[in-house]
Motif scaffolding. Structure first.
Motif, PDB file in Angstrom:
ATOM      1  N   ILE A 696      41.232  75.119  43.715  1.00  0.00           N
ATOM      2  CA  ILE A 696      41.246  75.069  45.177  1.00  0.00           C
ATOM      3  C   ILE A 696      40.063  75.887  45.707  1.00  0.00           C
ATOM      4  O   ILE A 696      39.307  75.437  46.573  1.00  0.00           O
ATOM      5  N   ARG A 697      39.895  77.070  45.127  1.00  0.00           N
ATOM      6  CA  ARG A 697      38.794  77.937  45.568  1.00  0.00           C
ATOM      7  C   ARG A 697      37.449  77.270  45.296  1.00  0.00           C
ATOM      8  O   ARG A 697      36.547  77.303  46.133  1.00  0.00           O
ATOM      9  N   GLU A 698      37.316  76.641  44.141  1.00  0.00           N
ATOM     10  CA  GLU A 698      36.073  75.925  43.830  1.00  0.00           C
ATOM     11  C   GLU A 698      35.786  74.878  44.893  1.00  0.00           C
ATOM     12  O   GLU A 698      34.650  74.705  45.325  1.00  0.00           O
ATOM     13  N   CYS A 699      36.831  74.159  45.292  1.00  0.00           N
ATOM     14  CA  CYS A 699      36.646  73.057  46.249  1.00  0.00           C
ATOM     15  C   CYS A 699      36.370  73.563  47.663  1.00  0.00           C
ATOM     16  O   CYS A 699      35.464  73.077  48.327  1.00  0.00           O
ATOM     17  N   VAL A 700      37.159  74.526  48.131  1.00  0.00           N
ATOM     18  CA  VAL A 700      36.995  74.941  49.529  1.00  0.00           C
ATOM     19  C   VAL A 700      35.853  75.941  49.686  1.00  0.00           C
ATOM     20  O   VAL A 700      35.385  76.194  50.802  1.00  0.00           O
ATOM     21  N   GLY A 701      35.399  76.495  48.578  1.00  0.00           N
ATOM     22  CA  GLY A 701      34.304  77.462  48.632  1.00  0.00           C
ATOM     23  C   GLY A 701      34.839  78.881  48.640  1.00  0.00           C
ATOM     24  O   GLY A 701      35.793  79.188  49.357  1.00  0.00           O
ATOM     25  N   ALA A 702      34.197  79.746  47.848  1.00  0.00           N
ATOM     26  CA  ALA A 702      34.656  81.132  47.706  1.00  0.00           C
ATOM     27  C   ALA A 702      34.714  81.836  49.051  1.00  0.00           C
ATOM     28  O   ALA A 702      35.573  82.685  49.286  1.00  0.00           O
ATOM     29  N   GLU A 703      33.810  81.448  49.965  1.00  0.00           N
ATOM     30  CA  GLU A 703      33.746  82.132  51.272  1.00  0.00           C
ATOM     31  C   GLU A 703      34.916  81.733  52.178  1.00  0.00           C
ATOM     32  O   GLU A 703      35.136  82.348  53.216  1.00  0.00           O
ATOM     33  N   ASN A 704      35.668  80.722  51.780  1.00  0.00           N
ATOM     34  CA  ASN A 704      36.813  80.279  52.584  1.00  0.00           C
ATOM     35  C   ASN A 704      38.152  80.550  51.896  1.00  0.00           C
ATOM     36  O   ASN A 704      39.143  79.841  52.115  1.00  0.00           O
ATOM     37  N   PHE A 705      38.156  81.540  51.063  1.00  0.00           N
ATOM     38  CA  PHE A 705      39.327  81.854  50.220  1.00  0.00           C
ATOM     39  C   PHE A 705      39.364  83.365  50.042  1.00  0.00           C
ATOM     40  O   PHE A 705      38.340  83.986  49.786  1.00  0.00           O
ATOM     41  N   ALA A 795      39.234  79.206  62.706  1.00  0.00           N
ATOM     42  CA  ALA A 795      39.395  77.753  62.886  1.00  0.00           C
ATOM     43  C   ALA A 795      38.424  77.002  61.981  1.00  0.00           C
ATOM     44  O   ALA A 795      38.796  76.030  61.311  1.00  0.00           O
ATOM     45  N   GLU A 796      37.204  77.478  61.935  1.00  0.00           N
ATOM     46  CA  GLU A 796      36.190  76.821  61.098  1.00  0.00           C
ATOM     47  C   GLU A 796      36.627  76.825  59.630  1.00  0.00           C
ATOM     48  O   GLU A 796      36.575  75.797  58.940  1.00  0.00           O
ATOM     49  N   MET A 797      37.074  77.970  59.175  1.00  0.00           N
ATOM     50  CA  MET A 797      37.504  78.072  57.769  1.00  0.00           C
ATOM     51  C   MET A 797      38.710  77.167  57.498  1.00  0.00           C
ATOM     52  O   MET A 797      38.810  76.532  56.440  1.00  0.00           O
ATOM     53  N   SER A 798      39.602  77.101  58.475  1.00  0.00           N
ATOM     54  CA  SER A 798      40.788  76.278  58.322  1.00  0.00           C
ATOM     55  C   SER A 798      40.411  74.789  58.234  1.00  0.00           C
ATOM     56  O   SER A 798      40.904  74.059  57.370  1.00  0.00           O
ATOM     57  N   ILE A 799      39.516  74.374  59.108  1.00  0.00           N
ATOM     58  CA  ILE A 799      39.078  72.960  59.088  1.00  0.00           C
ATOM     59  C   ILE A 799      38.393  72.643  57.766  1.00  0.00           C
ATOM     60  O   ILE A 799      38.652  71.607  57.140  1.00  0.00           O
ATOM     61  N   ILE A 800      37.544  73.563  57.319  1.00  0.00           N
ATOM     62  CA  ILE A 800      36.836  73.325  56.047  1.00  0.00           C
ATOM     63  C   ILE A 800      37.828  73.237  54.892  1.00  0.00           C
ATOM     64  O   ILE A 800      37.700  72.393  54.002  1.00  0.00           O
ATOM     65  N   ASN A 801      38.843  74.094  54.912  1.00  0.00           N
ATOM     66  CA  ASN A 801      39.865  74.033  53.868  1.00  0.00           C
ATOM     67  C   ASN A 801      40.471  72.633  53.785  1.00  0.00           C
ATOM     68  O   ASN A 801      40.578  72.056  52.702  1.00  0.00           O
ATOM     69  N   VAL A 802      40.871  72.105  54.924  1.00  0.00           N
ATOM     70  CA  VAL A 802      41.492  70.784  54.923  1.00  0.00           C
ATOM     71  C   VAL A 802      40.484  69.716  54.487  1.00  0.00           C
ATOM     72  O   VAL A 802      40.791  68.845  53.662  1.00  0.00           O
ATOM     73  N   ALA A 803      39.271  69.824  55.014  1.00  0.00           N
ATOM     74  CA  ALA A 803      38.246  68.811  54.722  1.00  0.00           C
ATOM     75  C   ALA A 803      37.949  68.700  53.233  1.00  0.00           C
ATOM     76  O   ALA A 803      37.568  67.644  52.747  1.00  0.00           O
ATOM     77  N   ARG A 804      38.155  69.801  52.506  1.00  0.00           N
ATOM     78  CA  ARG A 804      37.762  69.810  51.092  1.00  0.00           C
ATOM     79  C   ARG A 804      38.954  69.733  50.138  1.00  0.00           C
ATOM     80  O   ARG A 804      38.836  70.060  48.956  1.00  0.00           O
ATOM     81  N   MET A 805      40.100  69.286  50.635  1.00  0.00           N
ATOM     82  CA  MET A 805      41.306  69.237  49.802  1.00  0.00           C
ATOM     83  C   MET A 805      41.530  67.892  49.120  1.00  0.00           C
ATOM     84  O   MET A 805      42.539  67.687  48.443  1.00  0.00           O
TER      85      MET A 805
END
Ligand code: GL9
Ligand code: PLP
Length: 833
Positions: A696-705, A795-805
């Motif tokens: 999950i961290r790989e996908c969403v990016g370390a900066e968003n985890f 909000a930005e981090m949350s959107i990116i999380n969903v976008a990369r799931m």
């Protein structure tokens, strides 16, 4: 004009059959018909449950024609079929899910409304079938949804437990268990197939003889025969016709059997036998990753596996195919080792019933099974006491011995002199008492073995199944778990679903990778605002439920910090509790402190016999009691234990989460699937490098985890070097204070005994390295709070999380299984005109 219908309406009814039509009018008529003709009720006397049943039957009618079409298509084409064997299916409520998959949610809502009722209100009435403990059973349910959605011919086999996972209530802060009588109001989703039943033998002894042709034969004379009756539940895919079958077995006494006793005057014995038979499918074992070793559990496993294999062989032979081609028709996936006795059972059926020779039978068997491992925890690995196994399944014990003898002959040649390796590979463990190792039976009997996340598969190869990996590396692969976006987004979070679909269309529901399209809007202020508004609304809705259920007022502007999963020491609810105490102490120390408000929400069941897990529930509720009622706190911190975590409640909790707690000791959580559901619903994760968190961290990016803690290698290293939890306690004043408070009875009305066992375990044992990870966890939590202050950033981090799931859809998992293990193809189903 007849009874208020005009000509056009009558015309519509003629072309749209009341049993299959999808229009509001057809649905309305169907509901009324069901109420009247199936239940003998009319509006004036019909209860809420009567309406729920009527709507469900109306929906089921619409699924049945798709079901029949699917079965016909599979039989005609002689297609290869996936058979999923699982002791657990945690399905969750059916009605709303089926409405979504049929694509008639809105129409049904309208039809129900025109009948003066509210669809939501009926949906809430459904009792969910809780035929599983947690992640493993829920995974099976997500996979059934994806198999159907991907139009793959599949049948799920399991047990129709009369009582599913217990219902949890909290009294005086403690967990109390109540039986789950889920069938008490009837089950409109299953079809009982009395004619479809098999006999399953238990106990007794085996006779050996040589037949007229000089062939060596075995005859198993049981001392108990049980009948398994099939109950079928249709599993409809999302916006396709494919409707697969979930076939669950109920155990009964065979008629002929009790009559024999009865006639001989043994009435009491007959009754006793009947009860023994019925007990087999009576209740689900409520253990989370703790092997039970009970005779009834072995009976359950063998019961459903035997019924299922007899059923598959029957289907195969009825199509006129050769028994030798069985593995071409069916691939049988073992969901953990619970159905692993199937390896011996298929051998028995091929040898004793169909008269094949050993080598041929073994060849078919080992081309049929594939095995998924779901845990590395040593206490979860199934072992059966050899004597007990032999008493329940005498013929299978002989077969296991013979399988093992032949196998060890080969292994001994290959690893001559390496006794350690040979004894580790053996199916039979030596010791004061011999035992059968089910993971070894599953590994030997399967052509494929997989773990459920990349790290887990790696660790499997290095630890639990190391010798098996070295023996047959080609069998091993990873299949990272996934979750169905239909239930876990479309159904549970319609607002977010709408917002996303308005932006990027609704293709993502079937192709989750399309969520990528959201990324370009991650910095869009208006979109961020709409995004956070949806989250806020979900939090308000959950707050209402919390207030209703546990009488705690929560602030929907605070961080909703969510830790929901089975209660287990390795999942470290304790670590979270220590953080809560630390926040509380900061407030007490500095009452004016500027702190980001937090609502910490826990939910999860503890196995009834798991003392420590139950004590942790008591600790959490006790901390809540103090924190929630301390006027100094001024609502900056709330602690909630939401009772009876199940699929229904999970669907309400995930959408409202800001922060997802995935804080297991690295190397312990095989994958996790709650982590995926929360992130998909826009929560940010605070987590260790464990299970699927890594991916999950790989996908969403370390900066968003929010990463913290030791990794799996470091955990091993710390342990190897002699871990000393007490030194962490001594050297960290905040940690020391928190533990001292627990110990001194600060949260237990000064009773020092309440949490004594917990404190002791932390200070002098701490198997799960709670203290070692404490400071790192606190630091990560502080970062969470700081980030939450910046609403746009969050909000930005949350959107990116969903976008990369996208990767974590169970559709992706199932595609991987289909291509790499099962070698099956989709077969689209069309409806007959
Ligand atoms: C589990 C693992 O612990 C989880 O990490 C994993 O996500 C699921 C599904 O693969 O399987 N194994 C296991 O025995 N349980 C899991 O959740 N426990 C229960 O299902 C209660
Ligand atoms: N229990 C229920 C009711 C669930 O819905 C889930 C979801 O995945 C789980 C348990 C598993 O949770 P986790 O993966 O966090 O252990």
């Amino acid at each position: 004009k007849e009874k208020g219908l005009d000509k056009q309406e009558i015309q519509n009814i003629l072309i749209e059959d009341a049993r299959t039509g999808l229009s509001v009018e057809a649905l309305k008529r169907a509901i009324q018909n069901n109420l009247f003709y199936v239940q003998g009720k009319f509006p004036e006397i019909a209860t809420r449950n009567d309406y729920y049943m009527a709507v469900s039957y109306a929906v089921r009618d619409r699924i049945l024609n798709r079901w029949v079409a699917s079965v016909k298509q599979y039989l005609d084409g002689k297609h290869r079929v996936v058979s999923y064997l699982s002791a657990e299916y945690l399905l969750g409520p059916h009605l709303a899910n089926n409405l979504i998959n049929l694509g008639i949610y809105k129409e049904t809502e309208q039809a129900v409304k025109e009948l003066g009722k509210d669809l939501e209100w009926l949906i809430e009435k459904e009792i969910e079938p809780g035929l599983g403990n947690g992640g493993l059973g829920r995974l099976a349910a997500c996979y059934m949804d994806s198999l159907a959605t991907l139009e793959v011919p599949a049948i799920g086999y399991g047990i129709r437990y009369q009582f599913g996972i217990f219902e949890q209530d909290i009294r005086d802060g403690w967990q109390v268990e109540d039986t789950d009588n889920w069938l008490r109001r009837g089950n409109p989703w299953e079809i009982e197939r009395r004619e479809l039943n098999y006999e399953v033998k238990f106990g007794g002894h085996v006779q050996h003889y040589t037949d007229n042709n000089g062939k060596f034969c075995s005859n198993w004379i049981p001392d108990l025969v049980v009948k398994g009756v099939a109950y079928d539940t249709p599993i409809l895919g999302y916006k396709v016709n494919t409707t697969n079958t979930l076939r669950l077995w109920k155990s009964e006494a065979p008629k002929s059997f009790d009559f024999q006793l009865f006639n001989a005057g043994g009435y009491n014995d007959a009754v006793r036998q009947k009860i023994v038979c019925e007990n087999i499918s009576k209740v689900l074992y409520p253990n989370d990753e703790q092997e039970e070793g009970k005779i009834l559990r072995l009976r359950q496993q063998y019961f459903f596996v035997s019924c299922s294999l007899q059923d598959m062989l029957g289907i195969h032979l009825r199509q006129g195919d050769k028994i030798q081609d069985f593995h071409k028709k069916f691939v049988v996936q073992l969901n953990d080792t619970h159905p692993a006795v199937g390896v011996a059972e298929l051998m028995r059926l091929l040898l004793d019933k169909y008269g094949l020779e050993w080598d041929e039978a073994w060849d078919i068997t080992t081309k049929t099974f594939a095995y998924t491992n779901h845990t590395l925890l040593p206490e979860a690995l199934e072992k059966w006491d050899l004597e007990l196994f032999g008493k329940v399944l005498p013929r299978h014990l002989e077969l296991v011995y013979e399988i093992n003898r032949r196998f060890l002959d080969q292994v001994t040649v290959k690893f001559y002199g390496d006794h350690q390796k040979i004894s580790s590979l053996s199916l039979i463990g030596e010791g004061p008492r011999k035992f059968i190792k089910m993971a070894n039976l599953a590994s030997l009997g399967s052509y494929a073995i997989n773990g459920v996340a990349a790290l887990h598969t790696d660790l499997l190869k290095k630890t639990v199944l190391k010798d098996w990996y070295e023996l047959s590396p080609e069998k091993f692969s990873n299949k990272t778990n996934g979750v169905t976006p239909r239930r876990w987004m479309v159904l549970s979070n319609p607002e977010l679903t709408q917002l996303i679909s308005d932006k990027i269309g609704d293709g993502w529901i079937k192709n989750l990778d399309e969520l990528r399209g959201l990324e370009q809007f991650a910095k869009d202020k208006n979109f961020q605002k709409a995004w956070m508004e949806v989250k806020y609304n979900q939090k308000v809705a959950l707050s209402k439920r919390i207030l209703q259920r546990v009488k705690i007022k929560t602030d929907s502007n605070s961080i909703f910090d969510v830790h929901v999963k089975r209660m287990h020491e390795y999942k470290r609810q304790m670590l979270n509790a220590l953080h809560v105490i630390t926040l509380y102490n900061r407030i007490k120390h500095n009452p004016e402190i500027d702190m980001v408000p937090r609502t910490v929400i826990f939910a999860g069941k503890a196995a009834p016999g798991y003392r420590m897990a139950k004590l942790i529930i008591k600790l959490i509720t006790s901390i809540g009691e103090v924190v929630n009622n301390d006027p100094d706190v001024k609502d900056r911190l709330k602690v909630v234990f939401y009772p009876n975590y199940n699929v229904t409640n999970a669907q309400k909790i995930y959408p409202a989460a800001d922060l997802s707690e995935q804080i297991s000791t690295a190397g312990k959580e095989a994958s996790g699937t709650g982590n995926m559901k929360l992130s998909l619903n826009g929560a940010l994760t605070i987590g260790t490098l464990d299970g699927a968190n890594v991916e999950i961290r790989e996908c969403v990016g370390a900066e968003n985890f929010f990463l913290f803690g030791l990794d799996a290698d470091q955990v091993e290293e710390v342990k190897a070097n002699g871990y000393d939890p007490y030194s962490h306690y001594q050297n960290n004043p905040d940690l020391k204070l928190a533990i001292d408070q627990i110990n001194d009875g600060y949260f237990s009305h000064l009773n020092k005994d309440t949490f004594k066992a917990l404190v002791r375990s932390l200070l002098y044992d701490d198997q799960y390295l709670v203290l070692a990870d404490y400071q790192s966890y606190i630091d990560a939590q502080d970062k969470v709070a700081e980030t939450f202050r910046d609403k746009e950033k969050w909000a930005e981090m949350s959107i990116i999380n969903v976008a990369r799931m996208g990767k974590f859809s169970s559709d992706r998992s199932i595609r991987d299984y289909c291509q790499e293990i099962w070698k099956v193809e989709p077969i689209p189903v069309s409806l007959e005109k």
